[in-house]
Design a protein around this motif. Structure first.
Motif: not given
Length: 125
Positions: A1, A25, A120
């Motif tokens: 992400m 991340y 998320r």
């Protein structure tokens, strides 16, 4: 992400970036709101945007308003405003500008991590 950080204070920016990379991340780090807006405008993926409220060139709350005004960007962007402001009217102003969440400085890493997991999940719905 992907996570976009917009934080003008260099130590806070680096701390956030290193922490989020360590958590897995993919991070893009900017130093002001104008840079953050250019990154968001120039891409089309899903983003978690961590925006400092008080920045030069464009405040985080202004970036938030621009995100929400652009349907191409708005649907794939989850905004977390970070700030030292904690008055009820400030929090209300942030949410009215389109923030999805709010994190008061100084923040606890476990709270930040939980908010990122919430973001998320929301983006994956």
């Amino acid at each position: 992400m992907k996570v976009l950080i917009a934080e003008d204070e260099p130590i806070s920016n680096l701390y956030l970036k290193n922490t989020l990379v360590r958590w897995g991340y993919e991070v893009v780090s900017t130093k002001n709101g104008s840079e953050a807006w250019e990154v968001l405008r120039g891409s089309n993926p899903q983003w978690i945007a961590i925006l400092d409220w008080e920045m030069p060139k464009m405040k985080g709350i202004e970036v938030c308003q621009k995100i929400r005004a652009d349907s191409r960007i708005s649907t794939g962007t989850y905004v977390i405003l970070i700030t030292g402001r904690d008055l009820d009217e400030d929090i209300e102003m942030g949410f009215k500008a389109g923030a999805d969440d709010y994190l008061k400085k100084p923040f606890n890493n476990q709270i930040l991590k939980a908010k990122l997991e919430t973001a998320r999940r929301a983006l994956n719905l």
